[in-house]
Design a protein around this motif. Sequence first.
Motif, PDB file in Angstrom:
ATOM      1  N   SER A   1       3.345  15.172  24.921  1.00 20.83           N
ATOM      2  CA  SER A   1       4.151  14.243  25.721  1.00 20.83           C
ATOM      3  C   SER A   1       4.869  13.261  24.803  1.00 20.83           C
ATOM      4  CB  SER A   1       3.233  13.464  26.680  1.00 20.83           C
ATOM      5  OG  SER A   1       3.945  12.404  27.303  1.00 20.83           O
ATOM      6  N   ASP A   2       6.183  13.179  24.950  1.00 18.83           N
ATOM      7  CA  ASP A   2       6.936  12.159  24.208  1.00 18.83           C
ATOM      8  C   ASP A   2       6.748  10.832  24.920  1.00 18.83           C
ATOM      9  OD1 ASP A   2       9.417  14.612  23.794  1.00 18.83           O
ATOM     10  OD2 ASP A   2       8.374  13.638  22.145  1.00 18.83           O
ATOM     11  N   GLN A   3       6.303   9.829  24.181  1.00 27.24           N
ATOM     12  CA  GLN A   3       6.116   8.516  24.788  1.00 27.24           C
ATOM     13  C   GLN A   3       6.876   7.477  23.970  1.00 27.24           C
ATOM     14  OE1 GLN A   3       2.495   7.632  26.686  1.00 27.24           O
ATOM     15  NE2 GLN A   3       1.491   9.575  26.180  1.00 27.24           N
TER      16      GLN A   3
ATOM     17  N   GLY B   1      20.868  18.917  22.386  1.00 26.57           N
ATOM     18  CA  GLY B   1      20.145  18.774  23.652  1.00 26.57           C
ATOM     19  C   GLY B   1      19.359  17.476  23.708  1.00 26.57           C
ATOM     20  N   GLU B   2      18.760  17.107  22.576  1.00 28.35           N
ATOM     21  CA  GLU B   2      17.950  15.881  22.543  1.00 28.35           C
ATOM     22  C   GLU B   2      18.835  14.657  22.741  1.00 28.35           C
ATOM     23  OE1 GLU B   2      16.327  16.467  18.633  1.00 28.35           O
ATOM     24  OE2 GLU B   2      14.408  17.163  19.412  1.00 28.35           O
ATOM     25  N   ALA B   3      19.997  14.654  22.069  1.00 28.07           N
ATOM     26  CA  ALA B   3      20.906  13.498  22.167  1.00 28.07           C
ATOM     27  C   ALA B   3      21.436  13.371  23.596  1.00 28.07           C
ATOM     28  CB  ALA B   3      22.058  13.665  21.183  1.00 28.07           C
TER      29      ALA B   3
ATOM     30  N   HIS C   1      13.610   7.000  16.869  1.00 33.34           N
ATOM     31  CA  HIS C   1      13.296   8.300  17.475  1.00 33.34           C
ATOM     32  C   HIS C   1      13.799   9.418  16.573  1.00 33.34           C
ATOM     33  CE1 HIS C   1      17.543   9.138  18.467  1.00 33.34           C
ATOM     34  NE2 HIS C   1      17.617   7.808  18.581  1.00 33.34           N
ATOM     35  N   TRP C   2      13.448  10.663  16.914  1.00 36.95           N
ATOM     36  CA  TRP C   2      13.961  11.788  16.113  1.00 36.95           C
ATOM     37  C   TRP C   2      14.762  12.777  16.965  1.00 36.95           C
ATOM     38  CZ3 TRP C   2       8.628  11.077  16.937  1.00 36.95           C
ATOM     39  CH2 TRP C   2       7.941  12.075  17.618  1.00 36.95           C
ATOM     40  N   TRP C   3      15.329  12.332  18.040  1.00 36.39           N
ATOM     41  CA  TRP C   3      16.122  13.192  18.917  1.00 36.39           C
ATOM     42  C   TRP C   3      17.577  13.257  18.432  1.00 36.39           C
ATOM     43  CZ3 TRP C   3      13.659  10.728  23.850  1.00 36.39           C
ATOM     44  CH2 TRP C   3      12.420  11.357  24.096  1.00 36.39           C
TER      45      TRP C   3
HETATM   46  C1  GAL Z   1       8.542  17.346  19.372  1.00 39.53           C
HETATM   47  C2  GAL Z   1       9.067  16.379  20.432  1.00 39.53           C
HETATM   48  C3  GAL Z   1      10.275  16.971  21.132  1.00 39.53           C
HETATM   49  C4  GAL Z   1      11.310  17.440  20.108  1.00 39.53           C
HETATM   50  C5  GAL Z   1      10.651  18.330  19.051  1.00 39.53           C
HETATM   51  C6  GAL Z   1      11.619  18.830  18.002  1.00 39.53           C
HETATM   52  O1  GAL Z   1       7.466  16.763  18.712  1.00 39.53           O
HETATM   53  O2  GAL Z   1       8.035  16.157  21.384  1.00 39.53           O
HETATM   54  O3  GAL Z   1      10.844  15.990  22.004  1.00 39.53           O
HETATM   55  O4  GAL Z   1      11.874  16.322  19.508  1.00 39.53           O
HETATM   56  O5  GAL Z   1       9.593  17.633  18.439  1.00 39.53           O
HETATM   57  O6  GAL Z   1      11.944  17.855  17.103  1.00 39.53           O
END
Ligand code: GAL
Length: 419
Positions: free
Chosen positions: A301-303, A38-40, A32-34
């Motif tokens: 949408s993140d899947q 906030g993402e983590a 993933h790229w989170w």
């Molecule tokens: C988007 C993704 C988000 C966030 C954003 C910034 O593509 O849907 O969840 O990660 O990139 O990286």
Amino acid sequence: MRTTRTWTAAMALACAGTLAAAQEGAPVEVLHWWTSGGEAAALNVLKEALGEQGIGWNDMPVAGGGGEAAMTALRARVTAGNPPTAVQMLGFDIQDWAAEGALGNLNDVAEAEGWDEVVPEAIQEFSKYEGNWIAAPVNVHSTNWVWANAAVLEEAGVTEQPETWDEFIAALQAVQDSGKIALAHGGQAWQEATIFDGVVLSTGGPDFYRAAFIDLDPEALGSETMVEAFDRMAQLREFVDPNFSGRDWNLASAMVANGEAGFQIMGDWAKGEFINAGLTPGEDILCFRVPGTEGAVTFNSDQFAMFDVASEEARASQAAMASNIMSPEFQIAFNTVKGSVPARTDISDEAFDACGKKGMADLAAASEAGTLLGSMAHGHANPAAVKNAIYDVVTAHFNGEYDSATAAEELVNAVEAAM
Ligand code: GAL
């Protein structure tokens, strides 16, 4: 037809105990790229849920907003014959991997849990391939948002929410005149493209956006309206700070959070940063649709796409991960932290902040009105080759390599070459 209730956090929590009882499952390796704060924080919700069910998590984070670097790392893993168990993926990328026969089948858990009845059609288009569920949608983000530091705006004398593009430019000017950075921005192609989603929608409206980015109509891509959209990007260029180039998106969000800057145009993952900084969306940080785009939503949408793995234990863990992702409890716990809205239509908005409530209402209204549009910048309007071709033209224009008329011409050529 299954009757769908509206899940509140309390109801979902009460039912959470029925999720798979704790048993030692094969760990899942997740790419993933989170990687932002906030993402983590949001991702931890999923890690902990799976951990409580005895499913370990091998983390494979690949930094780089918008998933560009993550998809490159994924290609290398699959080429080496060693795909991760599950991968965060967007829109057309899911469809491309499914077409290669690389993804596993989630029909059993989807049918058992009635996903067809609760996931919006617009999302299912990307979660399914040839009628089979091949990914579990975590959320619905949208990109046509403006975030603003309420105190900075007040100091600058901006007392009304800008409703039109000209009012927005005037508000940016007022903030700049007050000595603050008007527009917090990170100079990366995917971030300029994210702004471009809302600017094109604002300039030409939903039908124009659809013709240009979904139908890839050269008439629309090279039109005077598109030239005007590029002119608007040039206006925004005058409001960023001198050090914008290469800045990560979450550092731009931090500039709004700490009052250095007044505005940021960014997807609602930015809200996850504001929440993580202890700010209250709708009060400390204002949220509104890019002026001129109210009533329409450019979504992504993140899947989690599950790769086709051999072992039965790994498949069982994939199904458990998918089931967790789609559970009402997780959809509430995750999305209230991530900044996005649930990927299910049967979730109450009571646990969501003011901006989340607006996001959920906007999604339902746009779905109904036919103004729910896939984000070009985040892989929901066209395949990666076309998306990246548009990125190149938009960022070249933003950095002064093209004037607006040339940019529109280059857009037609670049898209044609990428199709
Ligand atoms: C988007 C993704 C988000 C966030 C954003 C910034 O593509 O849907 O969840 O990660 O990139 O990286």
